[in-house]
Design an enzyme around this catalytic site. Structure first.
Site, short mmCIF file in Angstrom:
data_model
loop_
_atom_site.label_atom_id
_atom_site.label_comp_id
_atom_site.label_asym_id
_atom_site.label_seq_id
_atom_site.Cartn_x
_atom_site.Cartn_y
_atom_site.Cartn_z
N GLU A 297 -101.47 13.06 -53.33
CA GLU A 297 -102.79 13.58 -52.98
C GLU A 297 -103.88 12.94 -53.85
O GLU A 297 -105.07 13.10 -53.58
CB GLU A 297 -102.81 15.12 -53.12
CG GLU A 297 -102.63 15.66 -54.54
CD GLU A 297 -101.17 15.63 -55.04
OE1 GLU A 297 -100.30 15.02 -54.39
OE2 GLU A 297 -100.92 16.21 -56.12
N CYS B 134 -93.38 3.31 -64.02
CA CYS B 134 -92.07 3.88 -64.38
C CYS B 134 -91.22 2.85 -65.09
O CYS B 134 -90.20 3.18 -65.66
CB CYS B 134 -91.36 4.37 -63.13
SG CYS B 134 -90.91 3.03 -62.06
N GLU C 271 -91.56 11.46 -71.59
CA GLU C 271 -92.26 10.35 -70.95
C GLU C 271 -93.77 10.61 -71.11
O GLU C 271 -94.28 11.60 -70.58
CB GLU C 271 -91.90 10.30 -69.46
CG GLU C 271 -92.60 9.16 -68.73
CD GLU C 271 -92.34 9.17 -67.23
OE1 GLU C 271 -92.35 10.24 -66.61
OE2 GLU C 271 -92.13 8.07 -66.68
P1 NAD Z 1 -95.28 13.90 -59.42
O1 NAD Z 1 -93.86 14.27 -59.56
O2 NAD Z 1 -96.32 14.78 -60.02
O3 NAD Z 1 -95.67 13.77 -57.87
C1 NAD Z 1 -94.86 13.01 -56.97
C2 NAD Z 1 -94.99 13.60 -55.57
O4 NAD Z 1 -94.47 14.94 -55.58
C3 NAD Z 1 -96.44 13.71 -55.09
O5 NAD Z 1 -96.48 13.36 -53.73
C4 NAD Z 1 -96.78 15.18 -55.31
O6 NAD Z 1 -97.72 15.68 -54.40
C5 NAD Z 1 -95.44 15.87 -55.10
N1 NAD Z 1 -95.31 17.11 -55.89
C6 NAD Z 1 -95.92 17.39 -57.08
N2 NAD Z 1 -95.53 18.61 -57.52
C7 NAD Z 1 -94.65 19.10 -56.60
C8 NAD Z 1 -93.88 20.31 -56.51
N3 NAD Z 1 -93.95 21.24 -57.44
N4 NAD Z 1 -93.08 20.46 -55.44
C9 NAD Z 1 -92.99 19.50 -54.50
N5 NAD Z 1 -93.68 18.34 -54.54
C10 NAD Z 1 -94.51 18.14 -55.58
O7 NAD Z 1 -95.42 12.40 -59.98
P2 NAD Z 1 -96.73 11.54 -60.21
O8 NAD Z 1 -97.47 12.06 -61.39
O9 NAD Z 1 -97.46 11.34 -58.94
O10 NAD Z 1 -96.07 10.12 -60.57
C11 NAD Z 1 -95.69 9.75 -61.88
C12 NAD Z 1 -94.22 9.95 -62.11
O11 NAD Z 1 -93.47 9.19 -61.16
C13 NAD Z 1 -93.74 9.45 -63.47
O12 NAD Z 1 -92.85 10.37 -64.00
C14 NAD Z 1 -93.04 8.14 -63.15
O13 NAD Z 1 -92.05 7.75 -64.07
C15 NAD Z 1 -92.45 8.46 -61.83
N6 NAD Z 1 -92.15 7.24 -61.09
C16 NAD Z 1 -90.84 6.87 -61.00
C17 NAD Z 1 -90.51 5.72 -60.33
C18 NAD Z 1 -89.07 5.28 -60.22
O14 NAD Z 1 -88.80 4.41 -59.43
N7 NAD Z 1 -88.16 5.84 -60.98
C19 NAD Z 1 -91.50 4.93 -59.74
C20 NAD Z 1 -92.83 5.35 -59.86
C21 NAD Z 1 -93.14 6.52 -60.53
#
Ligand code: NAD
Length: 497
Positions: free
Chosen positions: A177, A282, A382
């Site tokens: 979002e 990440c 992290e």
């Molecule tokens: P996030 O977990 O906050 O959000 C990811 C997605 O989940 C978003 O679409 C969000 O709307 C949704 N979401 C958030 N809270 C939720 C909930 N309680 N229930 C269901 N859905 C929910 O992550 P972010 O801040 O957008 O991204 C950063 C994170 O992503 C970091 O931890 C990073 O390491 C990780 N990441 C990992 C990889 C990988 O390949 N391992 C790649 C990119 C990013």
């Protein structure tokens, strides 16, 4: 009026009837670029229904036609590369060059999806029993779901829907979002490439939308990328609902520096890999482990980091951009404070970072700690910001043990001139992606993105051959054609004859 981000349902970009809207902001200025809806449950239901209807015909579409859609799509993405990168840079704050990289790494996956015919070939053995042949075929699953994070709004959606759709599935994407404008632009171009209605839907929102997608009876496969806390919830809930789930989660990536490595290469590569993209990757290097005499290079690494300057997306001199939002900045500053309080030595402090002309940006300057112990929160958590931790050990064995004791296993790298040390490291380290004199070893799409341990929940990874396994079911056929109507008797055993 501020732009409202549309949903994409059955080929139409539609306005949501949502009651809740979230501002999408430029992280360098706080300017509101658009409002994104939290889609209603009816809209999510419509998106799934459209994908389910489209699946009925798409799964019967010849593989060559599916590949040609991807060929047209990759050409359009390339034609519009700069425009997509500009949009992406504005909503994420990434520098233009880095934004172009985000789009490019996604285009590479679309190129890979063009090979779908050879990627989905099955196996055949003739005469598994007398005059009986056995062969396997792969078939699509149905409506696949993708839930993506803020930090790669082009690359990560493109890890998912092109491979899923090339395999014959249809798709519902729930992008972050925080930067939904880039995914909508990707979808417009997909439509322009000739994607039939219903192949790809986009619904926006947060927890409620995700949970509806995750528990719906018509969504057999869930791909998630995001934080560990959400990833664990997605994996548990999805598998509890008997779905196939791949959940890519957080990381703490270490770079091992051996004293025989080339010093200037080490310094340049640590600086770029730790603070690049404001540490919001990440695969960012967040811990450098200096082995033996390599510890003497720590002051020079610090000086190199100090020279990297954050700035706005269109500043060609900027090394990286702002953090995605003020909460992310506050969280990083809190970690820096905790590190100091715990007794770590902050040898470069970016807490008070100011960028001229952008007083409201979410800036954090390059930050570096040494004398850190592995129980401090700056090591265990992290941070997802431009903060580098320097650790010092005496031997390679100690470095390996340290890294293997860290719960994350996304990426790691080692800098050395010794083939033997590198071979030992790649063999013994319990991390899924290893770089040897390469700081951010993100595999190209002919391989798969293979995080391990707490950085990945599931079995089959993103792109490469594993994506085809994830997005398809394998069927094995055992076949016999009778030449004569001869009575060979009743066979009550399990043996073929
Ligand atoms: P996030 O977990 O906050 O959000 C990811 C997605 O989940 C978003 O679409 C969000 O709307 C949704 N979401 C958030 N809270 C939720 C909930 N309680 N229930 C269901 N859905 C929910 O992550 P972010 O801040 O957008 O991204 C950063 C994170 O992503 C970091 O931890 C990073 O390491 C990780 N990441 C990992 C990889 C990988 O390949 N391992 C790649 C990119 C990013």
């Amino acid at each position: 009026m501020t732009q409202q981000v549309p949903l994409l349902i059955n080929g139409e970009l539609v306005s949501s009837r949502a009651s809740e809207w979230i501002p999408v902001t430029n992280p360098a200025t706080q300017e509101v670029l658009a409002q994104v809806p939290c889609a209603t449950s009816e809209e999510v239901e419509q998106a799934i229904a459209a994908a389910r209807n489209a699946f009925a015909t798409w799964k019967e579409t010849p593989v060559g036609e599916r590949a040609r859609l991807m060929l047209r799509y990759q050409a359009l993405l390339k034609e519009n590369h700069d425009e997509i990168a500009t949009l992406l840079a504005q909503e994420t704050g990434k520098t233009f060059e880095d934004a172009k990289g985000d789009v490019w790494r996604g285009i590479e996956v679309v190129e890979h999806a063009c090979n779908i015919a050879s990627l989905s070939m099955g196996e055949t053995v003739e005469n598994v029993a007398r005059k009986i042949d056995c062969y396997s075929i792969t078939q699509p699953l149905g409506v696949c779901v993708g839930i993506t994070p803020f930090n790669f709004p082009a690359m990560i959606p493109l890890w998912m829907f092109p491979m899923a759709i090339a395999c014959g599935n249809t798709f519902v994407l729930k992008p972050s979002e925080q930067d939904p404008l880039t995914p909508i632009r990707l979808a417009e171009l997909f439509k322009e490439a000739g994607a039939p209605d219903g192949l790809l839907q986009i619904v926006h929102g947060t927890k409620d939308v995700v949970n509806q997608l995750l528990t719906h009876k018509d969504t057999p496969a869930i791909s998630f990328v995001g934080s560990v806390a959400v990833g664990e919830h997605i994996y548990r809930t999805g598998t509890d609902h008997m779905k196939r789930v791949q959940a890519f989660a957080g990381a703490k990536n270490h770079m091992v520096v051996m004293p025989d490595a080339q010093k200037q290469q080490v310094i340049n590569n640590i600086a770029g890999a730790s603070v690049g993209a404001a540490g919001q990757r990440c695969m960012a290097i967040s811990v450098a482990v200096f082995v033996g005499e390599a510890r003497e290079w720590i002051p020079e690494v610090r000086d190199a980091l100090a020279k990297v300057r954050p700035g706005a997306w269109n500043d060609p001199e900027a090394g990286y951009g702002p953090q995605i939002n003020p909460q992310a900045k506050a969280r990083i500053l809190d970690f820096i404070r905790q590190g100091k309080e715990a007794g770590a030595e902050c040898i470069l402090d970016g807490s008070e970072c100011v960028v001229e002309g952008y007083p409201d940006g979410n800036w954090v300057g390059p930050t570096m700690f040494r004398n850190v112990t592995t129980d401090m929160s700056i090591y265990t958590e992290e941070i997802f910001g431009p903060v580098l931790i320097a650790l010092e050990v005496d031997t390679l064995d100690e470095a390996i043990e340290l890294i293997n004791n860290n719960p994350y296993g996304n990426g790691t790298s080692m800098f050395t001139a010794s083939g033997a040390a590198a071979r030992k490291y790649q063999h013994e380290i319990k991390v899924g992606q290893v770089g040897i004199n390469v700081p951010v070893p993100v595999p190209l799409p002919m391989f798969s993105f293979t995080g391990w341990r707490k950085s990945f929940y599931g079995d089959q990874h993103a792109y490469g051959k594993q994506a085809v396994r994830f997005y398809t079911e394998t069927k094995t056929v055992t076949a016999r054609w009778f030449e004569d109507d001869i009575d060979t008797g009743v066979n009550t055993s399990i043996n073929l004859r």
